[in-house]
Design a protein around this motif. Sequence first.
Motif, PDB file in Angstrom:
ATOM      1  N   GLN B  98      40.199  56.593  32.995  1.00  0.00           N
ATOM      2  CA  GLN B  98      39.633  55.957  31.939  1.00  0.00           C
ATOM      3  C   GLN B  98      39.658  54.360  32.550  1.00  0.00           C
ATOM      4  O   GLN B  98      39.234  53.369  32.284  1.00  0.00           O
ATOM      5  N   LYS B  99      41.466  54.448  32.808  1.00  0.00           N
ATOM      6  CA  LYS B  99      41.847  51.916  32.977  1.00  0.00           C
ATOM      7  C   LYS B  99      42.273  52.566  34.425  1.00  0.00           C
ATOM      8  O   LYS B  99      42.548  53.518  35.461  1.00  0.00           O
ATOM      9  N   PRO B 100      41.688  51.279  34.986  1.00  0.00           N
ATOM     10  CA  PRO B 100      41.126  51.187  37.034  1.00  0.00           C
ATOM     11  C   PRO B 100      43.008  51.483  36.329  1.00  0.00           C
ATOM     12  O   PRO B 100      43.991  50.630  36.138  1.00  0.00           O
ATOM     13  N   ASN B 101      42.946  52.294  38.480  1.00  0.00           N
ATOM     14  CA  ASN B 101      44.859  52.697  38.099  1.00  0.00           C
ATOM     15  C   ASN B 101      45.017  52.484  39.868  1.00  0.00           C
ATOM     16  O   ASN B 101      45.225  53.215  40.372  1.00  0.00           O
ATOM     17  N   THR B 153      45.896  44.767  42.958  1.00  0.00           N
ATOM     18  CA  THR B 153      46.093  43.999  41.726  1.00  0.00           C
ATOM     19  C   THR B 153      45.565  42.984  41.072  1.00  0.00           C
ATOM     20  O   THR B 153      45.591  42.083  40.353  1.00  0.00           O
ATOM     21  N   GLY B 154      45.368  42.201  42.567  1.00  0.00           N
ATOM     22  CA  GLY B 154      44.531  40.527  42.314  1.00  0.00           C
ATOM     23  C   GLY B 154      42.662  41.128  41.743  1.00  0.00           C
ATOM     24  O   GLY B 154      42.127  39.659  41.419  1.00  0.00           O
ATOM     25  N   LEU B 155      42.460  42.088  41.881  1.00  0.00           N
ATOM     26  CA  LEU B 155      40.934  41.912  41.725  1.00  0.00           C
ATOM     27  C   LEU B 155      40.616  41.789  40.307  1.00  0.00           C
ATOM     28  O   LEU B 155      41.922  42.227  38.697  1.00  0.00           O
ATOM     29  N   SER B 156      39.736  41.949  40.012  1.00  0.00           N
ATOM     30  CA  SER B 156      39.466  41.604  38.124  1.00  0.00           C
ATOM     31  C   SER B 156      39.300  43.334  37.237  1.00  0.00           C
ATOM     32  O   SER B 156      39.132  44.124  38.771  1.00  0.00           O
ATOM     33  N   GLY B 157      39.905  44.090  36.590  1.00  0.00           N
ATOM     34  CA  GLY B 157      39.314  45.250  36.235  1.00  0.00           C
ATOM     35  C   GLY B 157      37.309  45.803  36.291  1.00  0.00           C
ATOM     36  O   GLY B 157      38.992  46.738  37.059  1.00  0.00           O
ATOM     37  N   GLY B 158      37.116  45.183  36.481  1.00  0.00           N
ATOM     38  CA  GLY B 158      36.120  45.718  36.760  1.00  0.00           C
ATOM     39  C   GLY B 158      35.777  45.913  38.312  1.00  0.00           C
ATOM     40  O   GLY B 158      35.251  47.405  38.471  1.00  0.00           O
ATOM     41  N   SER B 183      35.242  52.835  30.076  1.00  0.00           N
ATOM     42  CA  SER B 183      35.669  52.134  28.455  1.00  0.00           C
ATOM     43  C   SER B 183      36.139  51.242  28.261  1.00  0.00           C
ATOM     44  O   SER B 183      36.971  50.333  27.289  1.00  0.00           O
ATOM     45  N   ALA B 184      36.981  50.509  29.501  1.00  0.00           N
ATOM     46  CA  ALA B 184      38.324  49.198  29.942  1.00  0.00           C
ATOM     47  C   ALA B 184      37.295  48.734  30.289  1.00  0.00           C
ATOM     48  O   ALA B 184      38.109  47.310  30.602  1.00  0.00           O
ATOM     49  N   LEU B 185      36.175  48.486  30.700  1.00  0.00           N
ATOM     50  CA  LEU B 185      35.283  46.974  31.190  1.00  0.00           C
ATOM     51  C   LEU B 185      34.561  46.422  30.321  1.00  0.00           C
ATOM     52  O   LEU B 185      34.089  47.298  29.104  1.00  0.00           O
ATOM     53  N   ASP B 186      34.091  45.183  30.155  1.00  0.00           N
ATOM     54  CA  ASP B 186      33.246  44.651  30.107  1.00  0.00           C
ATOM     55  C   ASP B 186      32.320  44.853  30.340  1.00  0.00           C
ATOM     56  O   ASP B 186      31.739  45.693  31.335  1.00  0.00           O
TER      57      ASP B 186
END
Lengths: 293, 258, 316
Positions: B98-101, B153-158, B183-186
């Motif tokens: 669900q969330k980028p990990n 970790t420097g990347l954006s969420g997407g 679900s956690a993305l724009d």
Amino acid sequence: MSMAGQLDLSGTRSQILRRQSSRKASNIFAGVVISICTLIVLIPLFAIFYYLISKGISSINLEFFTQSFKPIGETGGGMLHAIVGTLEMVGLASVIGVLLGVSGGIFLAEYREHKLVPWISLVSDVLSGIPAIVMGLVVYAMIVLTSKHYSGLAGALALGFLMVPIVVRTTEEVLKLVPSTIREAGLALGLPKWKVTLSVILPAATSGIVTGVMLAVARVSGEAAPLIFTAFGNNNFNADPRDPMAAMPLSIYQYAISPFPEWHRLANAGALVLIIMVFSATLIARVATRQRK
Amino acid sequence: MTASTPQKVILSAQDVAIYYGTKDAVRHVNLDVVSNTVNALIGPSGCGKTTFLRAINRMHDVTPNTRVTGKILLEGEDIYAADQDPVTIRRRIGMVFQKPNPFPTMSIYDNVASGLKLAGVRDRKILDGIVEQSLRQAALWEEVKDRLKTPATGLSGGQQQRLCIARALAVQPEILLMDEPTSALDPQSTARIEDLLGELKKDVTILIVTHNMQQAARVSDTTSFFLIGDLVEHGPTDQIFTNPKDKRTEGYITGRFG
Amino acid sequence: MTERIKAPPTRLGSGGDKVFRGIIIFLALCIVAIFVLSIYQLVSGGWETFSKYGLGFFFTSGWSPAKDSYAALSFIASTVLTSVLALIIAVPLAVASAIFITEYAPKWLAEPVSYLVELLAAIPSVIYGLWAIFVMAPIIQGWQLQILQNPQLNAIPLLHVDIPSGRGLITAVLILAIMVIPYTASISRDVIRLVPRDQREAAYALGATKWEVIWKAILPYARAGILGGVILSLGRALGETMAVAMVIGNRAALPTSIFDATATLASVIASEFGESGGLQLSSLIALGFILFLLSLVVNFTARAIIAKLTPEGIKV
């Protein structure tokens, strides 16, 4: 204005005002007392520092770090033997402390459902409450009484045992801070749990574990009590951990309770060096914690 | 989905039930998944779709008190058979969460290579090649090719989520499970990932859990509708959305509940 | 179109998991082994004493290496006495400083003060002892000399001075108090920080002054945690060795005046160990076992209180 004033409906306005002013006065009074108490708490820190610097700094020179103990009557001499002893024993102790401590932390955090977890957790808590001197006696009875020989190794073992619960607790805490989604990501790649734990989870928790280890190092490098019966102390330079060894806190103790001013001088200088060593370890621990955030 | 070529069933769930303790979260699911398709699992939250998804790569093995009964066949072999190693299964059935990990201590490159590297692949050339290939598949290569050694970790969420897709693809699974991956993305990042799926299914069969029905309609070939632990209806996406057989499915997709 | 690169097959299965878990459990059990070994070594090391004196060792006093006769009661009593007296001094100061850090000080001041208290906790025992010998003891010696010049004062039993050495109960209590303060303070600080915001806000909303909020809302809420912390500090104080051994005078008797030399369990072990052997050595190890039990009981009590009465477990 004051709602507390309105609560008391029986009083006249002047009574309320009087009560209010006394409440204000006691508020100020409490603030002053609390501030003074805090100051009193901190005074010993400054007093001890002032003492150590004023008495110790003049004796800190090249000789202090390059020479060992000189017999009574001779002046000079240094604490090389004790510095080497402390570094060596704390280094060896760290091997035990890190191995058992990190493993224990991994067990408590990564195998949370195992039925032994509450027991190990309890024992680790209990161990952290055992006085250092008792741990010294334990290792004395275990190693020295059976081998009939004091040794740096025995000292290191006692210090290592003292480190274990500290490292267990911090390791457990920082591992639990690593999000479980990271674990799942590793497992979902088809990696076995041990590989995920060692190569993904532990690296993510490294700075926290370093904090724990450095706190433990800071704690045990100042311990003299467990070394009295194990490393025993040694006025000669000795780097072989199989033989009796000197250590900074132990030498400071022995010199401080002696009647000789020349030894007192060394004790003061040694204390200054020791406190710098201990504070450096504490500082490293703090910096590592800050990096984690 | 083109009906012209006969396609093989790669994954088959037979009478699968999943229990948390004594409570059954999923009951008697029968489902065939055809290779090189995108299959959406939809349903209101708590319906068991994620629970079912996690059963497919044996992620429930690591949660205590969870039991899976029935059979899940991967190319005809039951992945819950006694002689199957969950680690091997998971290498064949990857997962995106669900969330980028991304792994926090690793660089972009190491994240993508991790599945192979940590499993013992040392050959630099192969690793380099697969990292590039996977990042291209995840449509991330152009954005990160000049900073592969920087922390993920420097990347954006997407971007992180596409990195996680690349990481899952790098071990070259046959099936990719995606648990509400957007679900956690724009919306923009969501669109990029949706666009990816059509390309990806050439190489891998996809099961995607989504709470977003438009998404299911846009990206999937087949859709399965779950409700309170039951697989209510399964069929071609067009049919499910235009002509559902079950009243409950109709109720859900027309927005009457959920 | 470029050719798709195939990932090489890997053979890593879950076989290693059992081995790894086995190793971890083995190492974790070594921690238990340390504990079990501690009990065994202390009991067997003190066995000669326990079998000779039985329970009487615990409940009689009269420790005399000269007569080769040993008993523990005076040390137990002195240990508890010094620790409790030290806590009586330390706790109010420690709690006050914790309140200062959490409630009064602005952030720019709270951080450094908090850090200085941490530094205080990091100072090795032996350095406290050194400072106590060379700074505190002379001051106390000064008091003693004044009392000796004033027969009326000297007639008061509690203030009676035998030998104006500057070393004795009061010196040990003071240094012990200084050493325990940072420990109690940091636990109290953590406990007070855990008091939920709404407890404070509810009190402020009633128009309470800052002090009233602390006294009526925060402290009652944090009471159990602070009590647990105080008992943990007691455990610390009981086992504190070097500083106490350096200034307590090490005399195997109960003090009757605050200036009397006495000895705690830990201090007598440290100071008599060097020249001991035979029954004396066994008795020293037996004292260690008593100290072990004492710390065990105190720690369990503290943790039970903390676990039971605080809303969230406070890790110490």
